[in-house]
Scaffold this active site. Sequence first.
Site, PDB file in Angstrom:
ATOM      1  N   ASP A 296      36.224  -5.661  -1.520  1.00  0.00           N
ATOM      2  CA  ASP A 296      36.903  -5.018  -2.635  1.00  0.00           C
ATOM      3  C   ASP A 296      36.567  -3.533  -2.513  1.00  0.00           C
ATOM      4  O   ASP A 296      35.526  -3.173  -1.963  1.00  0.00           O
ATOM      5  CB  ASP A 296      36.388  -5.582  -3.959  1.00  0.00           C
ATOM      6  CG  ASP A 296      36.924  -4.829  -5.154  1.00  0.00           C
ATOM      7  OD1 ASP A 296      38.144  -4.678  -5.255  1.00  0.00           O
ATOM      8  OD2 ASP A 296      36.102  -4.371  -5.973  1.00  0.00           O
TER       9      ASP A 296
ATOM     10  N   ASP B 195      32.572  -7.147  -6.937  1.00  0.00           N
ATOM     11  CA  ASP B 195      31.657  -6.936  -8.062  1.00  0.00           C
ATOM     12  C   ASP B 195      32.286  -7.183  -9.420  1.00  0.00           C
ATOM     13  O   ASP B 195      31.611  -7.095 -10.442  1.00  0.00           O
ATOM     14  CB  ASP B 195      31.091  -5.514  -8.028  1.00  0.00           C
ATOM     15  CG  ASP B 195      32.146  -4.464  -8.377  1.00  0.00           C
ATOM     16  OD1 ASP B 195      33.348  -4.740  -8.191  1.00  0.00           O
ATOM     17  OD2 ASP B 195      31.762  -3.370  -8.827  1.00  0.00           O
TER      18      ASP B 195
ATOM     19  N   CYS C  11       9.143 -39.385   5.359  1.00  0.00           N
ATOM     20  CA  CYS C  11       8.806 -39.457   3.929  1.00  0.00           C
ATOM     21  C   CYS C  11       9.937 -38.874   3.086  1.00  0.00           C
ATOM     22  O   CYS C  11      10.294 -39.414   2.029  1.00  0.00           O
ATOM     23  CB  CYS C  11       7.517 -38.682   3.656  1.00  0.00           C
ATOM     24  SG  CYS C  11       6.068 -39.330   4.494  1.00  0.00           S
TER      25      CYS C  11
END
Length: 759
Positions: free
Chosen positions: A448, A648, A39
């Site tokens: 980082d 960030d 389906c």
Amino acid sequence: MAKALKQLASLRKPMLEDGMPSITNTIDLSIEGMSCASCVNRVETALKGVRGVKTASVNLASERAHIEFGDDNSGKQHISTSVLLDAVTQAGYKAHPVNDAKSASVDSELRKSASLKKERRHLLIAFVLTAPLVVPMLLELLGVHWMPSPWAQMILATPVQFWLGARFYRGAWGALRARAGNMDLLVAIGTSSAYFLSLYHLLFSRGGHLYFETAAVVISLVMLGKYLETKAKQQTSTAIRALQALRPEKALVRRKSGEEVELPIEKLSLGDWVVVKAGEKIPVDGVVRDGLSHVDESLISGESLPVLKEVGLGVTGGSINQEGLLIVETTALGSETLLSKIIRLVENAQAAKAPIQRLVDKVSEVFVPVVILIALVTFLGWGMFSGNWEFALLNAVAVLVIACPCALGLATPTAIMVGTGQAAKAGILIKDAEALELAHSVTCVAFDKTGTLTQGRPVLSSVICVNNDQKEFLQIAASLQSASEHPLAKAVLNKAREDKIKWVSPSEVKTLAGLGLEARSSGVLYLLGSAKLMKQKNVSTESLESKAIELQKKGHTLSYIAESDSQRLLGLMAFRDEVKSSSKETIDRLKQLKIKTIMISGDNLGSAQNIANELGIEEVRADVMPDEKSRIIEEYKSAGEIVAMVGDGINDAPALAAADVGMAMSTGTDVAMHTAGITLMRGEPLLIPDALDISRRTYGKIRQNLFWAFIYNVVGIPLAALGYLNPMLAGAAMALSSVSVVSNSLLLKRWHSSIDSKR
């Protein structure tokens, strides 16, 4: 910085100005009537056939379709929703557009709840009608021979076949119209064969055995399987429902006159002051203007400990105010609130299709036609070999009934829904299924430094002046940094406030990406930044070199100040950023997972190496410019590593996009968060190995599910074809296959973050 921002224009996903992914050219639809992987393929094919559609992804477990399409020459959308709805209808299914003002999950849950009640009612009726047909078979085992009359059997089986089983005929007809196959077609052909053979014997008094009970029992068992499957599927979306429940419906607004009025959330405006009493949910994103209290943000960030909120601090809608009265100024409403964005990210991840699903899609395309062919061969083979065409028909029916592709369609999406839901509870937002699948194979994590492994709140630890006038030097530094939001700038201003030093606003401020800045203060043009900047501007740092080396060895970050025109060095400042308490444990856990760790930092080598040694990080790349980070990531990828990047800041966005898996700390910028495939809702490094762990476990469940889905058919179809399974046992096995796959996925709900486990 300019180069970093320029690189953002070429990121893999289109972005809006606020950093959110562009959703202008997408539409989400809720799909009704899908029963199996076939389906899903049919709906996708129908949607992709609409002119202008670029991609269409349909998810069986969430019953959603996500469609992306292009613009016309004027830049406007040129596909109407009605065209897409018509395409789904022609494929044999129903579709509804997802209302932006109301989450798709809410609409889906309401429909599922109503459908579940109807299924339960129909299932009860089916069992009542089928019981008189099954009980005699059980009594025979006890030596009791009793059977309803042939006409009674027909009267009991007929409503089960054509009323309760009408759903299978509707699905089968839709499949035939679309020249495709699905589970409904298999069930309809199989049960109809048993029913009409029995009817033939009854009407023409052939005296042959009747198989009304076979048709009725198979339909009842398939209905039972679908009912249990639907109930289990509802449990896969508990995380979304928990987030939905955080949305308050009303808010108490304080007018300028002091009057307090209760309003529905949709009638609030930006800037409204909302009164939040102790124990109430905060209805909006905003800033505290009055009051002091602790706030429970556990269901949003995964942080189980209450967070202190005071004047000037931000609060998130959906979090719970614990003990004090807060007055909150509204800064975001509706779909722009953090809670809405989280829900949208989780929903999109759960609706997405994992790359491994492509294998299932290819199999399901040919599955039903192959099964029908096997059933036909079984019928003809047994009929010609044994001469018993009734026995041949029963074996063919068993083949059709056991070969259900439901489990194949549910294997991947149910695991993804549970996995992403559990991750969201822990504060790990997985943006898409691709990120989830790739994360399990990560071999290397690049960090980082600032704000990721360290607190991101450096303090000014030392000031060394060439002329020994420290107060004047700090006044110049504070003036130059007063317009900056950089963490080092905040450290300088905090020190100036402590020493009660006044500063003036600078002019002609020029930011030098990755180096520092140039600005004029009190008529003098100054340089402030790294040793690399001083070298570029021909400023000699030799007079402070020995002290600089000593400070760098201790892990300090250095920043110099010089007069630009005279190229005269005034002094340097040393900053210390404390390592987060859990950073060492994070690196240790990654090593246990046999994952290489790398630090990529813009800081000097001494400072970066010092922290790397303290934490046990294997490789360090220091003095890296923002636009160089993505190049370094590409180097590791070229060497065969599967790289996850953790950052960030906006300068991390290109590297996050370049990595196989980007992980952004939500304490950083929106651009970093929405470039990354995974967002960590807290600045907690331990969430990094947790994210990789839940990814591995989820991918493991997907593989287990696919194994069970295939093994049921690989073993069951030959057994049925060889005559070792009657249709009723085949129906039970088929129902069990779907339920077992969903139940296996639900075992992921036992996963918890390692942070919660320690508490």
